[in-house]
Design an enzyme around this catalytic site. Structure first.
Site, PDB file in Angstrom:
ATOM      1  CD  GLU A 191     -12.090  26.756  -9.052  1.00 48.46           C
ATOM      2  OE1 GLU A 191     -12.372  26.207 -10.125  1.00 48.46           O
ATOM      3  OE2 GLU A 191     -11.091  27.479  -8.906  1.00 48.46           O
ATOM      4  CB  CYS A 246     -15.632  19.499 -11.630  1.00 45.92           C
ATOM      5  SG  CYS A 246     -13.959  19.490 -10.996  1.00 45.92           S
TER       6      CYS A 246
END
Ligand code: NAD
Length: 497
Positions: free
Chosen positions: A245, A279
Site C-alpha cells: 500500500e 496517501c
C-alpha cells in the site's frame, strides 16, 4: 546515537527509541528498539500464539476483536490526545481516523466466518461423483509494517483482517509514531491476555527489513513507494508474499454539471485534512472550463480560512518540508501561479494552505507525491481531457469525481483502485469496500472481503462420493469411456455459444 534533538525526529539512545512532537519537541514516549534477534524471537512467540488464536475459531476471535473495538471506542479521547502529542495531528482528525479504524475492525470481526469459513462448492458435471470443498487457512504469522501519517487506521486495516483470519501479527510501527503503535498493542493485550497474538517491534527501517526476513508467512506494508520496493525485494528472498500500500497523487475531476461549492469544499478537505499528509489525499484538481473560475474562487475562499496550528497541523516528518517547498518552487519556476499561499507557505513545522494554478504537467507538483496542504487546479476542455491528465501518472491509488450525468462513468475510467463520486476519501471509511492501488501505488487489498482473503490461503479439497461414470483420472479407463467423455465435453463446451 544522536546527540541533538530535532522536534519530531525519532532519536535512538542506548537501545531506546524516543518519540517527540513535531511542533513542540515534547516527548511522547519511549520504547525499546528490537534488533534482528529480537524480531526473530517475537515471530517465534507469535507462531505459538497463532496456534492458540486459530483454535479459538471464528466466533472466539470475533468476540475478542469486538471487545478490542469497544475498548478503543471507550478510550477514543485518550488515543486522539496521544496521536496529537506524538504526530501533531489535530484532535478532530485523530477522532475521525479512529472512527474509520473501528469500522474496519468491526467489519472484519463480523464477516470473517462468512468470507473465509469452510464451504462446499457446486458440483461440476465432468466430476459429478466428487464434492468440492473450499476453505481459507491463515498464514500463521503476518508482519505488518506501518507509516506515521495515519498511525491508527493504516495498521488497523491489515491487523484486523489478519487477526480475523486467524493469524498472529507482529507489527512494526513507523519510528515517527511508535507510541501510538504500542498503545494499540497494549489495548489488544487487555482483551487477549493469554498469548502475544499482537506484538510490536520498534526501530528504524532495518527492523522492518528484519521482519520481512524473519520467516513470517506474509507481509502487509503501508508506506512510500520507494520503501515498498525494498520491502518486496527483502520478501522475495524467501518468496514471502506481500501487500504493498504505497503512495499516491490523487486527482479530483469537476465536470460541467457538478455542484461547484460542494466540489470546492471536498477538494479543500480532501487535499488539506491531516495537513495533506494523506496517501489518498487530493493533490490535483481538473475542472472543465465552464466551472473553472468559480471553483478556483471557492477553493481559495475556503482554504484561506484554514489556520496553521489549528485545522492544519504540523508536518510530522521534518524532512518532508523540503520536498513540499521544492514542489511549490518548481511549480512557480515553471510558470505556475499561486492563488493562495505559495513561495513563503513553508514555515516549519507548518505549511500554509497553498493553491496553485497554470502548473505545467511536467512539474514535480503534478508528477510526484507532495504530501502537504497544496492543491493544483488545472483547466480542461472536457471530462475526456480531465481523465487523460488524471491518468497520466505512475500512481493510481484513489480519486474523486464531481458531477451528475456522467460522474460514475468518469469514475470507472480513472486508473485507480478507488474513486469517490461527489465526495472525497469516502471509500476508506466503508468496512465492506477493498482498499488498494495500481501501478506505483502498489498492489493487493486491505479492507472488505478482498482484504480478508489476502490474509489466508485458499485450500481446495475434493471428496469422492461415488464410482466414476466418466473416469478421467485413471489409466484404467477404457477407449469407450474416453469416447463417452469426448461426447459429454462436446455437448457441454463444444457449441459456439
Ligand atoms: P516510509 O516508506 O518511509 O516508511 C514506512 C514504514 O516502512 C516505516 O515503518 C519504516 O520504518 C519502514 N521501513 C523503512 N525502510 C524499510 C526497509 N528497508 N524495509 C522494511 N521496512 C522499512 O513511509 P512513511 O513516510 O512512514 O509514510 C508515508 C508514505 O506512506 C507516503 O508515501 C504515503 O502515501 C504512504 N501511505 C500509503 C497508504 C496506502 O494505504 N496506500 C497509507 C498511508 C500512507
Amino acid at each position: 546515537m544522536t546527540a541533538t534533538r530535532v522536534p519530531g525526529v525519532p532519536v535512538i539512545e542506548d537501545g531506546v527509541l524516543i518519540s517527540t512532537n513535531p511542533a513542540s519537541g515534547e516527548e511522547a514516549g519511549r520504547v525499546p528498539v528490537s534488533d534482528a534477534t529480537a524480531v526473530g524471537a517475537a515471530v517465534e512467540r507469535a507462531r505459538e500464539a497463532a496456534v492458540w488464536w486459530q483454535r479459538l475459531g471464528f466466533d472466539g476471535r470475533k468476540d475478542r476483536l469486538l471487545r478490542w473495538r469497544s475498548l478503543i471506542v471507550q478510550r477514543i479521547e485518550e488515543l486522539a490526545q496521544l496521536t496529537r502529542l506524538e504526530a501533531g495531528k489535530p484532535h478532530d482528525d485523530a477522532i475521525m481516523e479512529t472512527v474509520a479504524a473501528v469500522e474496519h475492525l468491526d467489519w472484519a470481526a463480523h464477516h470473517a466466518k462468512r468470507v473465509l469459513g469452510p464451504r462446499r462448492t457446486r458440483t461440476r458435471i465432468l466430476l459429478a461423483e466428487h464434492t468440492g470443498h473450499l476453505e481459507y487457512l491463515p498464514y500463521g504469522v503476518v508482519g505488518v509494517i506501518g507509516p506515521w501519517n495515519y498511525p491508527i487506521l493504516t495498521p488497523i486495516g491489515p491487523i484486523s483482517g489478519a487477526l480475523a483470519a486467524g493469524n498472529a501479527v507482529v507489527f512494526k510501527p513507523s519510528e515517527y509514531t511508535p507510541i501510538v503503535g504500542q498503545w494499540l498493542v497494549d489495548t489488544f493485550a487487555e482483551v487477549v491476555p493469554e498469548y502475544p497474538v499482537l506484538q510490536a517491534v520498534h526501530g528504524l527501517g532495518d527492523v522492518g527489513g528484519a521482519l520481512c526476513r524473519s520467516g513470517v508467512g506474509k507481509v502487509s506494508f503501508t508506506g512510500s513507494t520507494a520503501t515498498g520496493k525494498k520491502v518486496m525485494a527483502a520478501c522475495a528472498e524467501n518468496l514471502v508474499p506481500v501487500i504493498i500500500e504505497a503512495g499516491g497523487k490523487d486527482a479530483l475531476i469537476v465536470d460541467a454539471d457538478a455542484d461547484v461549492s460542494a466540489a470546492a469544499e471536498a477538494a479543500v478537505w480532501g487535499g488539506m485534512t491531516n495537513a495533506g499528509q494523506t496517501c489518498i489525499g487530493i493533490e490535483r484538481v481538473y475542472a472543465v472550463a465552464p466551472v473553472y473560475d468559480q471553483l478556483v474562487k471557492e477553493i481559495v475562499a475556503k482554504a484561506g480560512k484554514l489556520r496553521t496550528g489549528e485545522e492544519i497541523g504540523p508536518i510530522t516528518m521534518p524532512r518532508q518540508l523540503d520536498i513540499i517547498r521544492e514542489h511549490i518552487d518548481d511549480a512557480l519556476a515553471k510558470g505556475g501561479k499561486a492563488v493562495l499561499g505559495g513561495a513563503d507557505a513553508v514555515q516549519p513545522p507548518y505549511v500554509a494552505p497553498t493553491v496553485l494554478v497554470d502548473v505545467p504537467a511536467d512539474s514535480s507538483e503534478i508528477r510526484e507525491e507532495t504530501f502537504g496542504p497544496t492543491l493544483t487546479i488545472t483547466k480542461v476542455a472536457d471530462a475526456d481531457e480531465a481523465v487523460r491528465l488524471a491518468n497520466d501518472s505512475p500512481y493510481g491509488l484513489g480519486g474523486a469525481v464531481f458531477g451528475k450525468k456522467n460522474a460514475v462513468r468518469i469514475a470507472r475510467r480513472l486508473r485507480s483502485g478507488m474513486v469517490a463520486v461527489n465526495s472525497t476519501l469516502t471509500f476508506v471509511g466503508m468496512g465492506n469496500l477493498p482498499f488498494g492501488g495500481v501501478g506505483e501505488s502498489g498492489f493487493g487489498r486491505i479492507h472488505g472481503e478482498d482484504g480478508l482473503r489476502e490474509f489466508a490461503r485458499a485450500k481446495a479439497i475434493t471428496v469422492r462420493r461415488a464410482r466414476s461414470m466418466l473416469p478421467s483420472t485413471t489409466f484404467e479407463r477404457t477407449p469407450a469411456q474416453v469416447k463417452q467423455i469426448v461426447k459429454v465435453v462436446r455437448m457441454l463446451y463444444g457449441r459456439k455459444s
